[in-house]
Design an enzyme around this catalytic site. Structure first.
Site, PDB file in Angstrom:
ATOM      1  N   SER A  60       0.828  -1.202   0.000  1.00 17.07           N
ATOM      2  CA  SER A  60       0.000   0.000   0.000  1.00 17.07           C
ATOM      3  C   SER A  60       0.864   1.254   0.000  1.00 17.07           C
ATOM      4  CB  SER A  60      -0.889   0.016   1.247  1.00 17.07           C
ATOM      5  OG  SER A  60      -1.541   1.266   1.366  1.00 17.07           O
ATOM      6  N   HIS A  62       0.090   3.786   1.439  1.00 20.72           N
ATOM      7  CA  HIS A  62      -0.093   4.382   2.762  1.00 20.72           C
ATOM      8  C   HIS A  62       1.098   4.154   3.681  1.00 20.72           C
ATOM      9  CE1 HIS A  62      -4.192   5.895   2.339  1.00 20.72           C
ATOM     10  NE2 HIS A  62      -4.431   4.819   1.598  1.00 20.72           N
ATOM     11  N   ASP A  69      -6.555   8.928   2.011  1.00 21.36           N
ATOM     12  CA  ASP A  69      -7.872   8.576   1.504  1.00 21.36           C
ATOM     13  C   ASP A  69      -8.790   9.683   1.994  1.00 21.36           C
ATOM     14  OD1 ASP A  69      -6.971   6.259   0.346  1.00 21.36           O
ATOM     15  OD2 ASP A  69      -7.867   4.915   1.812  1.00 21.36           O
ATOM     16  N   GLU A 114      -9.696   4.786  -7.950  1.00 16.22           N
ATOM     17  CA  GLU A 114      -9.888   5.120  -6.538  1.00 16.22           C
ATOM     18  C   GLU A 114      -9.890   6.644  -6.402  1.00 16.22           C
ATOM     19  OE1 GLU A 114      -7.163   3.132  -3.907  1.00 16.22           O
ATOM     20  OE2 GLU A 114      -7.769   1.158  -4.601  1.00 16.22           O
ATOM     21  N   HIS A 117      -8.267   8.298  -3.226  1.00 18.15           N
ATOM     22  CA  HIS A 117      -6.874   8.033  -2.859  1.00 18.15           C
ATOM     23  C   HIS A 117      -5.937   8.983  -3.605  1.00 18.15           C
ATOM     24  CE1 HIS A 117      -3.520   5.466  -1.499  1.00 18.15           C
ATOM     25  NE2 HIS A 117      -2.986   5.786  -2.669  1.00 18.15           N
TER      26      HIS A 117
END
Length: 143
Positions: A60, A62, A69, A114, A117
């Protein structure tokens, strides 16, 4: 407690303040996610052995501390239909953010769209990506 790098947070804060001047409210749902949280999310979004919209543990963006997000604070429903998303599509690059996963027209990455994101890559690179017309994930894979 959205943990991101200092530069990422500074750019996000400036962008959010500018959005608020236009009556928009950008909410950050996730920033940094460690492997334990990512594992829990994968488990909760897995159906028939396949997880949709959640990267495998260790893959990810992240974990970089540069991804968010987002959610809309002014509209209920699909984020891609919100005024906050419209602002991001038109202006986020000025603050150094790109939408990482816009769907892949060539289906090379198998990553879905997405709209929530966004990743901080710095304003120079974000402007270059925007000017290229390529989805950010394809551009960065060839960079």
């Amino acid at each position: 407690n959205i943990c991101v790098t200092k530069k990422t947070y500074e750019a996000f804060s400036l962008m959010r303040k500018d959005m608020e001047k236009q009556g928009l409210i950008l909410l950050a749902r996730y920033g940094f996610r460690d492997n334990d949280l990512q594992e829990a999310l994968v488990a909760s979004f897995t159906e028939n052995g396949k997880s949709s919209f959640v990267a495998p543990v260790g893959q990810s963006e992240h974990v970089l501390g540069t991804a968010f997000d987002f959610a809309s604070g002014t509209s209920i429903g699909i984020f891609a239909d919100s005024p906050e998303y419209k602002f991001l599509k038109n202006n986020a690059y000025k603050y150094g953010f790109v939408q990482s996963f816009q769907g892949d027209p060539k289906d090379e990455t198998n990553i879905p769209n997405e709209p929530w994101h966004w990743r901080f890559v710095g304003s120079n690179l974000a402007k270059t990506i925007k000017a290229s017309g390529l989805p950010a994930n394809l551009f960065l894979n060839s960079y």
